[in-house]
Design a protein around this motif. Structure first.
Motif, short mmCIF file in Angstrom:
data_model
loop_
_atom_site.label_atom_id
_atom_site.label_comp_id
_atom_site.label_asym_id
_atom_site.label_seq_id
_atom_site.Cartn_x
_atom_site.Cartn_y
_atom_site.Cartn_z
N THR A 1 53.67 19.00 -6.25
CA THR A 1 53.81 18.25 -4.87
C THR A 1 53.57 19.20 -3.49
OG1 THR A 1 55.51 16.57 -5.78
CG2 THR A 1 55.07 16.90 -3.42
N ASN A 2 54.38 20.50 -3.76
CA ASN A 2 54.32 21.17 -2.54
C ASN A 2 53.05 22.16 -2.43
OD1 ASN A 2 56.93 20.60 -1.77
ND2 ASN A 2 57.84 22.16 -2.97
N LYS A 3 52.12 21.89 -3.36
CA LYS A 3 50.82 22.85 -3.27
C LYS A 3 49.91 21.77 -2.72
CE LYS A 3 51.83 25.70 -7.20
NZ LYS A 3 51.56 25.95 -8.48
N ILE A 4 50.15 20.61 -2.51
CA ILE A 4 49.08 19.50 -1.85
C ILE A 4 48.99 19.97 -0.42
CG2 ILE A 4 48.32 17.04 -1.37
CD1 ILE A 4 50.33 16.57 -3.91
N ILE A 5 47.88 20.08 0.02
CA ILE A 5 47.72 20.61 1.33
C ILE A 5 46.40 19.70 1.76
CG2 ILE A 5 48.45 22.73 1.22
CD1 ILE A 5 45.91 23.86 1.40
N LEU A 6 46.16 19.68 3.18
CA LEU A 6 44.74 19.13 3.94
C LEU A 6 43.68 19.92 3.40
CD1 LEU A 6 45.50 17.93 7.48
CD2 LEU A 6 45.19 16.42 5.49
N THR A 7 42.55 19.28 2.85
CA THR A 7 41.41 20.16 2.44
C THR A 7 40.91 21.21 3.53
OG1 THR A 7 40.76 18.38 0.90
CG2 THR A 7 38.94 19.99 1.67
N SER B 1 54.67 14.60 -7.81
CA SER B 1 53.44 15.29 -7.69
C SER B 1 52.38 14.52 -7.17
CB SER B 1 52.94 15.97 -9.10
OG SER B 1 53.82 16.63 -9.53
N SER B 2 52.61 13.40 -6.35
CA SER B 2 51.67 12.36 -5.71
C SER B 2 51.38 12.91 -4.40
CB SER B 2 52.08 10.83 -5.78
OG SER B 2 53.25 10.96 -5.04
N ILE B 3 50.34 12.64 -3.97
CA ILE B 3 50.05 12.63 -2.37
C ILE B 3 50.80 11.81 -1.48
CG2 ILE B 3 48.20 12.35 -0.67
CD1 ILE B 3 46.13 12.62 -2.96
N ARG B 4 51.24 10.66 -2.04
CA ARG B 4 52.33 9.94 -1.29
C ARG B 4 53.44 10.56 -1.00
NH1 ARG B 4 53.93 3.91 -2.67
NH2 ARG B 4 56.15 3.62 -1.44
N LEU B 5 54.10 11.47 -2.00
CA LEU B 5 55.47 11.94 -1.95
C LEU B 5 55.01 13.19 -0.96
CD1 LEU B 5 58.39 12.51 -2.80
CD2 LEU B 5 57.27 13.72 -4.84
N ARG B 6 54.06 13.86 -1.01
CA ARG B 6 53.93 15.02 -0.20
C ARG B 6 53.70 14.58 1.32
NH1 ARG B 6 54.72 20.41 1.18
NH2 ARG B 6 52.77 21.56 1.10
N PRO C 1 42.02 13.72 -6.58
CA PRO C 1 41.41 12.44 -6.77
C PRO C 1 42.14 11.73 -5.69
CG PRO C 1 42.16 12.89 -8.92
CD PRO C 1 42.57 14.25 -8.10
N PRO C 2 41.68 10.81 -4.99
CA PRO C 2 42.08 9.84 -4.02
C PRO C 2 43.21 9.05 -4.40
CG PRO C 2 40.13 8.56 -4.67
CD PRO C 2 40.29 9.96 -5.33
N PRO C 3 44.22 8.76 -3.34
CA PRO C 3 45.52 8.13 -3.79
C PRO C 3 45.15 6.59 -4.03
CG PRO C 3 45.47 8.48 -1.44
CD PRO C 3 44.20 8.93 -1.99
N PRO C 4 46.12 6.13 -4.78
CA PRO C 4 46.12 4.53 -5.15
C PRO C 4 46.08 3.58 -3.83
CG PRO C 4 48.03 5.35 -6.07
CD PRO C 4 47.15 6.40 -5.57
N GLN C 5 45.38 2.54 -3.96
CA GLN C 5 45.29 1.66 -2.81
C GLN C 5 46.92 1.32 -2.41
OE1 GLN C 5 43.20 0.48 -0.50
NE2 GLN C 5 41.92 2.01 -1.23
N ALA C 6 47.78 1.12 -3.28
CA ALA C 6 49.08 0.66 -3.24
C ALA C 6 49.87 1.49 -2.22
CB ALA C 6 50.00 0.59 -4.65
N ASP C 7 49.44 3.17 -2.61
CA ASP C 7 50.10 4.16 -1.69
C ASP C 7 49.73 4.17 -0.27
OD1 ASP C 7 51.42 4.77 -3.86
OD2 ASP C 7 50.56 6.59 -4.31
N ILE C 8 48.42 3.58 -0.30
CA ILE C 8 47.70 3.53 1.24
C ILE C 8 48.40 2.61 2.05
CG2 ILE C 8 45.35 3.00 2.40
CD1 ILE C 8 44.08 4.58 0.06
N GLU C 9 48.53 1.37 1.43
CA GLU C 9 49.08 -0.11 2.10
C GLU C 9 50.47 0.37 2.33
OE1 GLU C 9 47.66 -2.60 2.96
OE2 GLU C 9 45.75 -2.43 1.93
N SER C 10 51.17 1.18 1.75
CA SER C 10 52.52 1.65 1.95
C SER C 10 52.44 2.46 3.31
CB SER C 10 53.24 2.18 0.83
OG SER C 10 54.56 2.64 0.98
N TYR C 11 51.54 3.22 3.31
CA TYR C 11 51.41 4.12 4.41
C TYR C 11 51.32 3.27 5.71
CZ TYR C 11 49.47 7.59 7.68
OH TYR C 11 49.03 8.07 8.94
#
Length: 508
Positions: free
Chosen positions: A232-238, A142-147, A108-118
């Protein structure tokens, strides 16, 4: 190239944007009213097509996107109306599926708060290193943001501990009460909107085997329990080659990569009053931004410091940001004898670019599948042989996806493999604002006296590098050092307070 056209009234005007007779880059970046209106429209309606037409003053006959027949050729061939329809689709049919678990389904897409932080990592008002740390320390397990945060931190490298420029390489955030406002960077603002719209919060590795640094040391005890459930370490670019229809529009109107405040400031710092060669300058956006940054602050050598945009004109752009691109083969231009007249553009002002900084933004390295043809790396290799200076800056991918670069090899790996014996040493690798699905960074390499006389600098080149002390007392060095020192002192207390607040902040 820009064109000079005759209007219906008989006036001769320079056309910087195909389809617009009134767009002038130097004036457009100062038009705050139009800029704010465009950003507000994007935020409220996601009407990307109208935002582009408004910002670039596209003429009345193309005010309806269906009437604009210009075809944007890049990673795909699209029209503005087609791109808007893709934006309207949103995340349906996997259009925003940038992340997945290796061997598994889309995430699922990351939350907007994580996007703003990026996005905030690259704002001039934040210190990049501190913002990156906060991006990681406040991320959920286990979040996309952490990865993404862990990955970006593992890639970032600033040689401030041994380089002669020391802590000047750590670019401070801008002061709120600065008397010298920063130049407008419209590409960054459009890019920030694209992150929000496409639900992108930063690059992650292209495979789980990619090395990254361990999670932040202040991870809570609860987060450390049951690591078997931590994915977390299993998250990769599609798909490292995946992108979106918006990218060709960005490329044609702005360029291949977004310059950040940190990257522009670093290039100015490394130049130390010297001129910069933007080799393969494309539509000139990086040259345009660099010229504005070089003009900031008092510098006695400012009148002599220039940015030379050199391009062989093999690519087509809808928008040109400058009108003085030197159309030439890069290797030949560098290798030609220095002109007797400083106004000549047929050859490099200093043969081989000696005492000049060489900038390559997404260079076509050469190879069977590239426009440059020949053996892979052939163009880059010939350019490196022709360059006689000591500072090379490259903007390109840092994940080995081969996007306009070497197959499976990043620029720093290439330099280590082929040019280490010539004394080249990486001194900077910092992430850039990356478009959805991409992973850009600024690499800076130096050799010789530029590396100073530290053990690390003297060791570059495995004995072949000349072990000379860096020349001191150059007025241009002193001026740059004094200016950067003042900036750092002025913002030090405020920055330390913010870092303390970020470190003490609770995990989300």
């Amino acid at each position: 190239m820009v064109m000079t056209v005759t209007t219906s009234t008989g006036n001769r005007v320079t056309m910087y944007c195909l389809g617009s007779l009134t767009f002038v880059p130097s004036e457009a970046v100062k038009d705050e009213q139009t800029h704010n209106q465009v950003l507000q429209r994007l935020a409220e309606t996601n009407d990307f097509a109208t935002a582009i037409r408004t910002w670039f003053h596209l003429s009345d006959d193309v005010n309806a996107p269906e009437a604009d027949e210009y075809v944007y050729h890049a990673i795909a061939s699209v029209k503005l109306s087609q791109v808007q329809r893709a934006v309207d689709v949103g995340g349906a049919k996997g259009m925003h599926g940038w992340y997945r678990l290796e061997g598994g389904d889309l995430l699922p897409p990351p939350p907007q708060a994580d996007i703003e932080s990026y996005i905030s990592i690259f704002l001039p008002s934040t210190a990049t290193a501190s913002a990156l740390t906060a991006f990681q320390s406040n991320a959920k397990r286990s979040s996309i943001r952490l990865r993404s945060a862990t990955y970006l931190l593992s890639k970032r490298y600033i040689a401030s501990d041994w380089h002669p420029l020391g802590n000047q390489l750590i670019i401070p955030k801008t002061k709120k009460d600065s008397k010298t406002p920063l130049p407008s960077n419209p590409y960054f603002d459009f890019w920030a909107w694209s992150c929000r719209n496409l639900e992108w919060c930063g690059p992650v590795p292209i495979s789980s085997s990619a090395s990254t640094s361990p999670p932040a040391s202040n991870t809570t005890d609860e987060a450390k329990k049951d690591d078997s459930n931590d994915t977390t370490n299993k998250i990769i670019l599609t798909n490292p080659r995946m992108s979106h229809h918006i990218l060709p529009i960005f490329m044609h109107h702005f360029g291949c990569a977004v310059p950040s405040h940190e990257s522009l400031s670093l290039l100015k710092l490394f130049a130390r009053g010297r001129s910069i060669i933007d080799m393969g300058s494309g539509n000139g956006y990086w040259t345009f931004m660099l010229r504005q940054y070089l003009s900031l602050g008092p510098t006695s050598s400012q009148s002599q410091q220039k940015v030379y945009a050199v391009d062989n004109n093999q690519s087509e752009w809808r928008v040109m940001w400058i009108d003085d691109t030197i159309i030439a083969d890069g290797v030949r231009w560098l290798s030609s004898p220095s002109p007797s007249s400083s106004s000549s553009s047929t050859s490099c002002p200093s043969k081989g670019g000696q005492d000049m900084v060489l900038l390559l933004v997404y260079p076509i390295v050469g190879g069977d599948s590239s426009a440059a043809g020949g053996k892979e790396g052939g163009f880059t290799r010939q350019l490196m042989k022709a360059y006689k200076g000591d500072t090379l800056a490259v903007v390109g991918t840092q994940n080995g996806n081969g996007y306009t670069g070497f197959k499976g090899v990043t620029m720093d790996e290439y330099m280590e493999r082929e040019w280490k014996e010539e004394g080249w040493r990486k001194v900077v690798q910092c992430p850039l604002p990356s478009f959805a699905g991409k992973d850009e960074a600024l690499f800076v390499f130096q050799r010789g006296e530029a590396l100073g006389n530290s053990e690390e600098g003297l060791g570059a080149g495995s004995g072949k590098a000349k072990k000379k002390k860096r020349k001191s007392g150059k007025q241009k060095d002193v001026e740059v050092e004094n200016q950067n020192g003042e900036d750092q002192r002025d913002g030090k207390e405020e920055e330390q307070a913010e870092e303390k607040k970020e470190k003490e902040g609770p995990n989300e």
